[in-house]
Structures are given as C-alpha cells and as structure tokens.
Design an enzyme around this catalytic site. Structure first.
Site, mmCIF file in Angstrom:
data_model
loop_
_atom_site.group_PDB
_atom_site.id
_atom_site.type_symbol
_atom_site.label_atom_id
_atom_site.label_comp_id
_atom_site.label_asym_id
_atom_site.label_seq_id
_atom_site.Cartn_x
_atom_site.Cartn_y
_atom_site.Cartn_z
ATOM 1 N N ASP A 199 0.985 -1.512 -0.036
ATOM 2 C CA ASP A 199 0.092 0.319 -0.034
ATOM 3 C C ASP A 199 1.198 1.013 0.027
ATOM 4 O OD1 ASP A 199 -2.978 1.157 1.100
ATOM 5 O OD2 ASP A 199 -1.604 2.109 1.795
ATOM 6 N N TYR A 239 2.585 9.658 0.418
ATOM 7 C CA TYR A 239 3.613 9.425 1.386
ATOM 8 C C TYR A 239 5.220 9.847 0.549
ATOM 9 C CZ TYR A 239 -0.316 6.251 3.094
ATOM 10 O OH TYR A 239 -1.638 6.026 3.336
ATOM 11 N N LYS A 250 -3.204 6.071 -3.965
ATOM 12 C CA LYS A 250 -4.440 6.597 -3.233
ATOM 13 C C LYS A 250 -4.434 8.597 -4.223
ATOM 14 C CE LYS A 250 -4.214 4.209 0.960
ATOM 15 N NZ LYS A 250 -2.798 4.150 1.385
ATOM 16 N N ASN A 267 -11.258 6.005 4.210
ATOM 17 C CA ASN A 267 -11.754 6.997 5.670
ATOM 18 C C ASN A 267 -12.888 8.004 5.408
ATOM 19 O OD1 ASN A 267 -8.976 7.259 7.206
ATOM 20 N ND2 ASN A 267 -7.647 8.712 5.071
ATOM 21 N N GLN A 288 -11.180 1.559 3.016
ATOM 22 C CA GLN A 288 -9.831 1.658 4.369
ATOM 23 C C GLN A 288 -9.534 2.443 5.336
ATOM 24 O OE1 GLN A 288 -5.468 2.786 3.217
ATOM 25 N NE2 GLN A 288 -6.051 0.670 2.398
#
Length: 277
Positions: free
Chosen positions: A55, A60, A90, A170, A191
């Site tokens: 993931d 990130y 994402k 979320n 998720q």
C-alpha cells in the site's frame, strides 16, 4: 506463496472491479516521520518473506521506491512478474478534482513504473485547493468536494484499465452514501483505521451490506503524531491474552480477519505482523 516454507496468505475476492484477489495481509509504506529512503529495502525484505500486497499513496512519497523494489524483486527471481503483487495507491486531497484524477493516477503509474495499480483509492473525503501535495492540510485550503465529478473520474480510471479496482479511504457511512448515489461502478474497498481500540462496528456492518470490502490500516494501532504511544500494543488486556496463549500482542490482535469481512494492512515501512492460526 511459492517461497519454500511460507504459509499462504488468504486472499479476498473484491466484489467490484477487475482486480486479482487481494491478499488479506499487506504492508503499508507510510511512516511518521516520512522515510521514503527506507522503503525499497523494506519492501524487498517483505517480498522475501512472502508479502504480496503493498500500500502506498501520492502523499507518502514512497511510490517510486516501491516500484523500484518490485522491479528488482522480479529481476532477482523473488517474484515471477509484477502481476504477482497487489499494489494500492491513493489520490490526495489536492488532486480531488474531476480534471485532476486521471493525471494524478498517470503520475502515480510513472512513479511506480507500472502500467496499472490493482486498487486506486480516494485518500480522504476532503478536497483542497489544487497545488503541491502537502500535509497537514490548512483549513483555509479546503474547498467543496465534487463527489459526483471525482467519482466519475475514478470510474474512468478503471474503464481505461489504469486501475483494476477503485475505492475510498477514511469514508464514513454518510460519505459512502453520497458516492453510491452517483456511482455506476461501486467502490470495491473502504480502507480505514481499524484495531481493537477502534473497531468501527457500524461502518463494518454498513460496508458488508453494500458489498464493500473493509481494509484495515494501523491494525496494530497507530502511533501518535509525536511518534510515541500505542494504545493497542500497550494494552494490558491484549498482553494478558497473549501471555495466556504463549503469543505476542501482535499475534493475538489478528483474529481471523476473513470471517469478519475485512483485511489487514499496516502503516509502517518497518513494521510487520503475524496471523494466528
């Protein structure tokens, strides 16, 4: 897994999209503080011990090293090809605009050096002014989220084959209601943070009813933003259960996830977890 001596990780068939079955245990590549430089080695080590679900996210800064690790694993013969791994990424809040979704995914694919992701998620039910990816978000940068426009663009990503399945992250039941009201392709996954101290029973029941798979991040508990504290790993109740069974807290935390309709991942490039059999 094909690796000698490895226990096969259960897989979950998603009810929406064209993705291969999703391994029920995965490895996340977010860290506080961010550590993209550690990601490549960590992912390679994870592949060696049997992980096949990874993931990442635009936020990130780990898409590129994750892609490099998968490519190197294939060169080393640790995996046969990219198709052997399940990769999730994402869409960040600054990209949550109908005209930015497809370009954002194309950039993610360039970072990963891949032709598709197995699963592409809207990271949060929030839109920020278009611009560089930043975190934490500033309140004054928040703008209305065009749920219909953004979801239509997500659906186009799947139709083009750039994402095998699409979903959300979320999202509450109310957020998902808004997506379902306009969707022609249903979200395959939601998720969310899910662990013994944040069990999200109402959301899990709702997603089960709607055919949406729930994936858990921080199943061992997330650290506070200052890097200290973990209510799951420090739980005296879990410690007592673990001691009575001769297991670690991490092991007893992983009750049979598949029976409850969700799968588990972790938000740490250096973390690992075990499944109790």
């Amino acid at each position: 897994m094909s690796s000698k001596g490895m226990t096969a990780v259960p897989e979950v068939a998603l009810r929406s999209g064209n993705a291969r079955p999703m391994p029920a245990v995965g490895m996340g590549t977010a860290a506080i503080p961010p550590a993209p430089e550690a990601t490549k080695d960590a992912v390679l080590a994870a592949i060696e011990v049997g992980y096949r679900h990874f993931d990442t996210a635009a936020l990130y800064g780990t898409e590129k090293p994750l892609g490099e690790a998968v490519a190197e694993a294939a060169r080393r013969g640790l995996i046969q090809s990219r198709e052997e791994v399940f990769v999730t990424s994402k869409l960040w809040c600054t990209q949550c605009h109908p005209d930015l979704v497809l370009p954002a995914l194309r950039q993610t694919l360039r970072n990963l050096q891949m032709e598709y992701v197995d699963l592409y998620l809207i990271h949060c039910p929030v839109a920020l002014k278009p611009g560089p990816i930043t975190f934490p978000a500033k309140r004054e940068d928040a703008v209305p989220l065009d749920v219909e426009g953004v979801w239509r663009a997500m659906e186009e990503c799947q139709r083009l084959g750039l994402a095998k399945a699409i979903g959300v992250s979320n999202f509450t039941t109310k957020h998902i209601d808004k997506v379902l009201a306009v969707a022609t392709i249903l979200p395959a996954v939601n998720q969310v943070e899910l662990n013994p101290v944040w069990q999200q029973r109402t959301l899990r029941d709702y997603c089960t009813e709607k055919g949406i798979h729930v994936a858990a991040y921080s199943p061992l508990g997330g650290q506070n933003f200052d890097g200290t504290g973990n209510a799951v790993m420090a739980s005296e109740v879990l410690a007592g259960i673990a001691k009575a069974r001769g297991k670690t807290v991490a092991q007893v935390r992983f009750w049979p996830a598949g029976r409850l309709g969700f799968s588990c991942g972790m938000y740490s490039v250096l973390g690992h977890f075990s499944d109790v059999r």
